[in-house]
Design a protein around this motif. Sequence first.
Motif, PDB file in Angstrom:
ATOM      1  N   ALA A 148       0.686  -1.266   0.012  1.00  0.00           N
ATOM      2  CA  ALA A 148       0.070   0.154   0.154  1.00  0.00           C
ATOM      3  C   ALA A 148       0.905   1.206  -0.020  1.00  0.00           C
ATOM      4  O   ALA A 148       0.513   2.252  -0.604  1.00  0.00           O
ATOM      5  CB  ALA A 148      -0.957   0.028   1.102  1.00  0.00           C
ATOM      6  N   HIS A 149       2.035   1.232   0.834  1.00  0.00           N
ATOM      7  CA  HIS A 149       2.939   2.493   0.987  1.00  0.00           C
ATOM      8  C   HIS A 149       3.907   2.734  -0.178  1.00  0.00           C
ATOM      9  O   HIS A 149       4.208   3.860  -0.468  1.00  0.00           O
ATOM     10  CB  HIS A 149       3.489   2.564   2.326  1.00  0.00           C
ATOM     11  N   PHE A 150       4.612   1.349  -1.091  1.00  0.00           N
ATOM     12  CA  PHE A 150       5.476   1.515  -1.893  1.00  0.00           C
ATOM     13  C   PHE A 150       5.049   0.715  -2.921  1.00  0.00           C
ATOM     14  O   PHE A 150       5.610  -0.600  -3.098  1.00  0.00           O
ATOM     15  CB  PHE A 150       6.638   1.076  -0.994  1.00  0.00           C
ATOM     16  N   PRO A 151       3.880   1.074  -3.509  1.00  0.00           N
ATOM     17  CA  PRO A 151       3.333   0.299  -4.853  1.00  0.00           C
ATOM     18  C   PRO A 151       4.448  -0.071  -5.787  1.00  0.00           C
ATOM     19  O   PRO A 151       4.418  -1.117  -6.684  1.00  0.00           O
ATOM     20  CB  PRO A 151       2.156   1.114  -5.304  1.00  0.00           C
ATOM     21  N   ARG A 152       5.455   0.936  -6.079  1.00  0.00           N
ATOM     22  CA  ARG A 152       6.513   0.668  -7.026  1.00  0.00           C
ATOM     23  C   ARG A 152       7.610  -0.396  -6.681  1.00  0.00           C
ATOM     24  O   ARG A 152       8.082  -0.976  -7.706  1.00  0.00           O
ATOM     25  CB  ARG A 152       7.066   2.003  -7.449  1.00  0.00           C
ATOM     26  N   LEU A 153       7.448  -0.611  -5.513  1.00  0.00           N
ATOM     27  CA  LEU A 153       8.707  -1.696  -5.346  1.00  0.00           C
ATOM     28  C   LEU A 153       8.074  -3.020  -5.193  1.00  0.00           C
ATOM     29  O   LEU A 153       8.774  -3.979  -5.287  1.00  0.00           O
ATOM     30  CB  LEU A 153       8.995  -1.554  -3.619  1.00  0.00           C
ATOM     31  N   HIS A 178      11.829 -11.434  -8.312  1.00  0.00           N
ATOM     32  CA  HIS A 178      12.962 -12.079  -7.587  1.00  0.00           C
ATOM     33  C   HIS A 178      12.941 -11.913  -5.855  1.00  0.00           C
ATOM     34  O   HIS A 178      11.711 -11.124  -5.683  1.00  0.00           O
ATOM     35  CB  HIS A 178      14.143 -11.266  -7.768  1.00  0.00           C
ATOM     36  N   LYS A 179      13.493 -12.635  -5.111  1.00  0.00           N
ATOM     37  CA  LYS A 179      13.266 -12.389  -3.666  1.00  0.00           C
ATOM     38  C   LYS A 179      14.595 -11.928  -3.000  1.00  0.00           C
ATOM     39  O   LYS A 179      14.894 -12.305  -2.076  1.00  0.00           O
ATOM     40  CB  LYS A 179      13.026 -13.949  -3.316  1.00  0.00           C
ATOM     41  N   ASP A 180      15.499 -11.442  -3.780  1.00  0.00           N
ATOM     42  CA  ASP A 180      16.614 -10.863  -3.158  1.00  0.00           C
ATOM     43  C   ASP A 180      16.451  -9.616  -2.390  1.00  0.00           C
ATOM     44  O   ASP A 180      16.153  -8.466  -3.006  1.00  0.00           O
ATOM     45  CB  ASP A 180      17.768 -10.485  -4.387  1.00  0.00           C
ATOM     46  N   ALA A 181      16.792  -9.800  -1.094  1.00  0.00           N
ATOM     47  CA  ALA A 181      16.174  -8.656  -0.294  1.00  0.00           C
ATOM     48  C   ALA A 181      17.427  -7.395  -0.462  1.00  0.00           C
ATOM     49  O   ALA A 181      16.977  -6.328  -0.188  1.00  0.00           O
ATOM     50  CB  ALA A 181      16.531  -9.053   1.307  1.00  0.00           C
ATOM     51  N   THR A 182      18.669  -7.549  -0.771  1.00  0.00           N
ATOM     52  CA  THR A 182      19.376  -6.475  -0.938  1.00  0.00           C
ATOM     53  C   THR A 182      18.884  -5.763  -2.000  1.00  0.00           C
ATOM     54  O   THR A 182      19.336  -4.374  -1.997  1.00  0.00           O
ATOM     55  CB  THR A 182      20.625  -6.955  -1.626  1.00  0.00           C
ATOM     56  N   VAL A 183      18.316  -6.015  -3.296  1.00  0.00           N
ATOM     57  CA  VAL A 183      17.661  -5.178  -4.083  1.00  0.00           C
ATOM     58  C   VAL A 183      16.617  -4.247  -3.505  1.00  0.00           C
ATOM     59  O   VAL A 183      16.589  -3.130  -3.799  1.00  0.00           O
ATOM     60  CB  VAL A 183      17.139  -5.938  -5.258  1.00  0.00           C
ATOM     61  N   TYR A 184      15.724  -5.065  -2.881  1.00  0.00           N
ATOM     62  CA  TYR A 184      14.731  -3.905  -1.948  1.00  0.00           C
ATOM     63  C   TYR A 184      15.444  -3.035  -1.300  1.00  0.00           C
ATOM     64  O   TYR A 184      14.881  -1.924  -1.089  1.00  0.00           O
ATOM     65  CB  TYR A 184      13.834  -4.957  -1.465  1.00  0.00           C
ATOM     66  N   ARG A 185      16.406  -3.372  -0.546  1.00  0.00           N
ATOM     67  CA  ARG A 185      17.029  -2.550   0.175  1.00  0.00           C
ATOM     68  C   ARG A 185      17.818  -1.381  -0.285  1.00  0.00           C
ATOM     69  O   ARG A 185      17.572  -0.047   0.130  1.00  0.00           O
ATOM     70  CB  ARG A 185      18.103  -3.290   1.153  1.00  0.00           C
TER      71      ARG A 185
END
Length: 322
Positions: A148-153, A178-185
């Motif tokens: 809801a807060h970060f729809p582009r992510l 993908h499920k790579d957390a570093t990319v989201y960070r």
Amino acid sequence: MKMSREEGADMVSSYLGVVREEVDLTFVATNEVHLKHSFLQTIYKEKQTFAEKMIAENKPMHVVKLYRERSARAFMLHLVCCTIFNNKSSYYADVVYLQYFHDLSCVHEWNWGAAALVHLQHYLDHGSAVSTTQMAGYMSFPQGWIIAHFPRLSVWVDAPNYAENMPLNANVVPGQGHKDATVYRSSLDNIQTYDCVFSPYDAHRQVRSLINACWFSGWLRCGKLKGKHLPELVLRQFQHVQCIPRNPNTSATPGMNLCEIDRVFMEELELRMIDEEMRGQPVASPRDTEPGYMSWFYRVSHPIMRPVQAPGSPPRPPNLEV
């Protein structure tokens, strides 16, 4: 929230109608006071079948009701332990939650939302550790909040059968990604103001209105678990100008025991609400903050607390905005 095997066996035998020997073998198999999900599925199907058989044989209604209630308890224990009380194993249910279904006529009176929130916060505390690789709890809460807060992510897509009278979390379904957390960070570290929806619930208020209890600030508890509920940290989500929040220890005193938490709810509930003066001014823009907030935020934000090597310089980091 643990109980002894003797207490757990008595509860399962009384509430679900399972013989003690079978319960004891199940506890041995799980090595705790737990019931496997498959075991609960067998119970609620079996008891429902017995209830239908009693009806066919014209047995007294109190006998039919007994089997139906046992079936309902097994089903609801299975349901809550697969959703709001989910644990990391994903294959067993904790017997302690069976006590909430002793009187089925009172089930609707339990504050399941607060219970789910406390249980989730318990696992979020563990999830904040660097060594943690697995999360549990009612994951629909954080997933829905993030989407809801970060729809582009998000790699989630709009649900085709969503209707406006449904919960807000129901408007998306999982997509491919993908499920790579570093990319989201990295994406969060480089996020722009226009990438964030500060108050995503405004258009949904006609379906789910904002109740006064949401302004409670302090400890919530579920059984022996407790978690902080501090709406002053997120005033923008309530359409108020975000201010520098007070020290969390002011609302949720460290070391508060469960009896003291209960006393606050019974005697001081109204005093613990964030009142109109503390909420401050309504926002003109969802990004409105009081003077000095961004300076404060930069001092406590996660790139300062836990620096990482980003692939590139953030286009507009908080310190430059200040």
